[in-house]
Design a protein around this motif. Sequence first.
Motif, mmCIF file in Angstrom:
data_model
loop_
_atom_site.group_PDB
_atom_site.id
_atom_site.type_symbol
_atom_site.label_atom_id
_atom_site.label_comp_id
_atom_site.label_asym_id
_atom_site.label_seq_id
_atom_site.Cartn_x
_atom_site.Cartn_y
_atom_site.Cartn_z
ATOM 1 N N PHE A 133 4.235 6.429 7.428
ATOM 2 C CA PHE A 133 5.601 6.156 7.870
ATOM 3 C C PHE A 133 5.945 6.841 9.200
ATOM 4 O O PHE A 133 6.532 6.194 10.078
ATOM 5 C CB PHE A 133 6.605 6.536 6.785
ATOM 6 C CG PHE A 133 7.918 5.836 6.944
ATOM 7 C CD1 PHE A 133 8.060 4.484 6.643
ATOM 8 C CD2 PHE A 133 9.019 6.518 7.428
ATOM 9 C CE1 PHE A 133 9.260 3.823 6.812
ATOM 10 C CE2 PHE A 133 10.226 5.869 7.601
ATOM 11 C CZ PHE A 133 10.356 4.524 7.292
ATOM 12 N N PRO A 134 5.597 8.142 9.379
ATOM 13 C CA PRO A 134 5.886 8.749 10.698
ATOM 14 C C PRO A 134 5.184 8.023 11.844
ATOM 15 O O PRO A 134 5.753 7.891 12.939
ATOM 16 C CB PRO A 134 5.354 10.185 10.550
ATOM 17 C CG PRO A 134 5.339 10.437 9.087
ATOM 18 C CD PRO A 134 5.016 9.126 8.441
ATOM 19 N N VAL A 135 3.961 7.541 11.578
ATOM 20 C CA VAL A 135 3.234 6.808 12.625
ATOM 21 C C VAL A 135 3.982 5.510 12.971
ATOM 22 O O VAL A 135 4.132 5.154 14.149
ATOM 23 C CB VAL A 135 1.798 6.473 12.152
ATOM 24 C CG1 VAL A 135 1.061 5.644 13.204
ATOM 25 C CG2 VAL A 135 1.032 7.748 11.850
ATOM 26 N N LEU A 136 4.464 4.818 11.938
ATOM 27 C CA LEU A 136 5.208 3.572 12.168
ATOM 28 C C LEU A 136 6.494 3.834 12.950
ATOM 29 O O LEU A 136 6.865 3.047 13.832
ATOM 30 C CB LEU A 136 5.546 2.906 10.832
ATOM 31 C CG LEU A 136 4.355 2.414 10.009
ATOM 32 C CD1 LEU A 136 4.824 1.833 8.686
ATOM 33 C CD2 LEU A 136 3.547 1.390 10.769
ATOM 34 N N VAL A 137 7.168 4.949 12.625
ATOM 35 C CA VAL A 137 8.400 5.285 13.351
ATOM 36 C C VAL A 137 8.097 5.565 14.818
ATOM 37 O O VAL A 137 8.839 5.123 15.715
ATOM 38 C CB VAL A 137 9.100 6.498 12.691
ATOM 39 C CG1 VAL A 137 10.278 6.966 13.533
ATOM 40 C CG2 VAL A 137 9.575 6.140 11.292
ATOM 41 N N VAL A 138 6.984 6.273 15.069
ATOM 42 C CA VAL A 138 6.607 6.565 16.461
ATOM 43 C C VAL A 138 6.314 5.264 17.205
ATOM 44 O O VAL A 138 6.756 5.064 18.347
ATOM 45 C CB VAL A 138 5.368 7.502 16.486
ATOM 46 C CG1 VAL A 138 4.803 7.593 17.905
ATOM 47 C CG2 VAL A 138 5.743 8.884 15.990
ATOM 48 N N VAL A 169 0.842 -1.206 0.000
ATOM 49 C CA VAL A 169 0.000 0.000 0.000
ATOM 50 C C VAL A 169 0.874 1.253 0.000
ATOM 51 O O VAL A 169 0.603 2.222 -0.727
ATOM 52 C CB VAL A 169 -0.941 -0.021 1.237
ATOM 53 C CG1 VAL A 169 -1.616 1.331 1.427
ATOM 54 C CG2 VAL A 169 -1.981 -1.107 1.078
ATOM 55 N N MET A 170 1.940 1.240 0.792
ATOM 56 C CA MET A 170 2.803 2.416 0.877
ATOM 57 C C MET A 170 3.561 2.651 -0.430
ATOM 58 O O MET A 170 3.802 3.799 -0.819
ATOM 59 C CB MET A 170 3.787 2.259 2.043
ATOM 60 C CG MET A 170 3.107 2.374 3.404
ATOM 61 S SD MET A 170 4.170 1.918 4.780
ATOM 62 C CE MET A 170 5.432 3.144 4.681
ATOM 63 N N THR A 215 9.356 -2.485 1.743
ATOM 64 C CA THR A 215 9.159 -1.221 1.026
ATOM 65 C C THR A 215 10.424 -0.828 0.271
ATOM 66 O O THR A 215 10.369 -0.448 -0.907
ATOM 67 C CB THR A 215 8.789 -0.096 2.021
ATOM 68 O OG1 THR A 215 7.682 -0.515 2.797
ATOM 69 C CG2 THR A 215 8.426 1.187 1.287
ATOM 70 N N THR A 216 11.580 -0.950 0.935
ATOM 71 C CA THR A 216 12.852 -0.607 0.286
ATOM 72 C C THR A 216 13.095 -1.474 -0.941
ATOM 73 O O THR A 216 13.513 -0.984 -1.997
ATOM 74 C CB THR A 216 14.018 -0.779 1.281
ATOM 75 O OG1 THR A 216 13.754 0.002 2.439
ATOM 76 C CG2 THR A 216 15.332 -0.338 0.669
ATOM 77 N N GLY A 217 12.829 -2.772 -0.798
ATOM 78 C CA GLY A 217 13.031 -3.684 -1.930
ATOM 79 C C GLY A 217 12.138 -3.349 -3.107
ATOM 80 O O GLY A 217 12.607 -3.307 -4.256
ATOM 81 N N LEU A 224 0.008 7.893 1.288
ATOM 82 C CA LEU A 224 -0.026 6.990 2.443
ATOM 83 C C LEU A 224 1.372 6.781 3.024
ATOM 84 O O LEU A 224 1.522 6.615 4.237
ATOM 85 C CB LEU A 224 -0.626 5.644 2.024
ATOM 86 C CG LEU A 224 -2.145 5.639 1.827
ATOM 87 C CD1 LEU A 224 -2.624 4.284 1.345
ATOM 88 C CD2 LEU A 224 -2.851 6.005 3.131
ATOM 89 N N THR A 225 2.387 6.810 2.158
ATOM 90 C CA THR A 225 3.757 6.682 2.660
ATOM 91 C C THR A 225 4.087 7.835 3.601
ATOM 92 O O THR A 225 4.609 7.633 4.702
ATOM 93 C CB THR A 225 4.755 6.666 1.486
ATOM 94 O OG1 THR A 225 4.425 5.589 0.614
ATOM 95 C CG2 THR A 225 6.183 6.492 1.973
ATOM 96 N N LYS A 226 3.751 9.068 3.143
ATOM 97 C CA LYS A 226 4.037 10.245 3.980
ATOM 98 C C LYS A 226 3.185 10.237 5.245
ATOM 99 O O LYS A 226 3.583 10.761 6.284
ATOM 100 C CB LYS A 226 3.784 11.519 3.179
ATOM 101 C CG LYS A 226 4.818 11.743 2.082
ATOM 102 C CD LYS A 226 4.507 12.993 1.295
ATOM 103 C CE LYS A 226 5.524 13.184 0.167
ATOM 104 N NZ LYS A 226 5.199 14.308 -0.707
#
Length: 263
Positions: free
Chosen positions: A101-106, A89-90, A147-149, A96-98
């Motif tokens: 991603f900050p939520v996942l980091v938190v 999805v990201m 995601t990186t891959g 959705l990435t923007k």
Amino acid sequence: MKLTETVSVRAQFQKFLPLLTLLSIFPLWELGCALLSVPDFVLPKPSVIWTAFVDVETQRWLIHLWATLRVALLGFLLSIVISIPLAIVMVRSAFLTKTLFPVLVVVQSTPVVAIAPLIIVIMGTGEAPRLVITCLITFFPLVVSTTTGMMSTPPELLELSRSLRGGAIREIWQIRLPFAVPHIFSGLKVGITLAIIGAVIAEFVAAEEGLGYFVQFSTSYFKIPQAFAALFFLSIVSLVLFKCVTWIQTLCFPWSLPKDEKR
């Protein structure tokens, strides 16, 4: 012929070098404790830890092992089920990435040890909160690696797919995901070891069986050699699970291995 044999012996030596390095630590540890007269309640000798290990009934070890393995593997599978679709999805949506991603980091930067008691209070003392704690620890490396891959797919391949009117599903399934397989397995190797850590943290907070619970139980009764034995058992379990992920990659996706691991 001699050169071939020499290369083969060297390859075998390099293969077993990590194990030999680990095994060489134990005589030094035993000798150091004996020379410095370190008490067993501070740092027990490997021989004392081994005695403590064999003194515990095999059935008792197996009960605790199964409890930890069950939570670690189910939590790990849950994190795979959540992480890979989330990564897809990201990749498909910059918005959705923007946003996510900050939520996942938190979530990842919040110490799970600190929120584990809250999760137990909210969800009760069953197996569900332990799975959630394990999943919280393991899902982030999987999301990031997947995601990186997928994001590192060569743009010319994507352009080719679009020029052939390949749909979004085909692009993900046949181009991005195969390209991301080495990255996904890197995340899985990190995640499987973190799953054991997550299961142990959950057992520290609320459990009546499991290797983490056994470590806590042993230290509370000042049975330090027994606690060390459980820690070593946990380390061996982590190594075996890590190796299992490597074997799955070797058997199912041999093309995704680095060149030096294909030998």
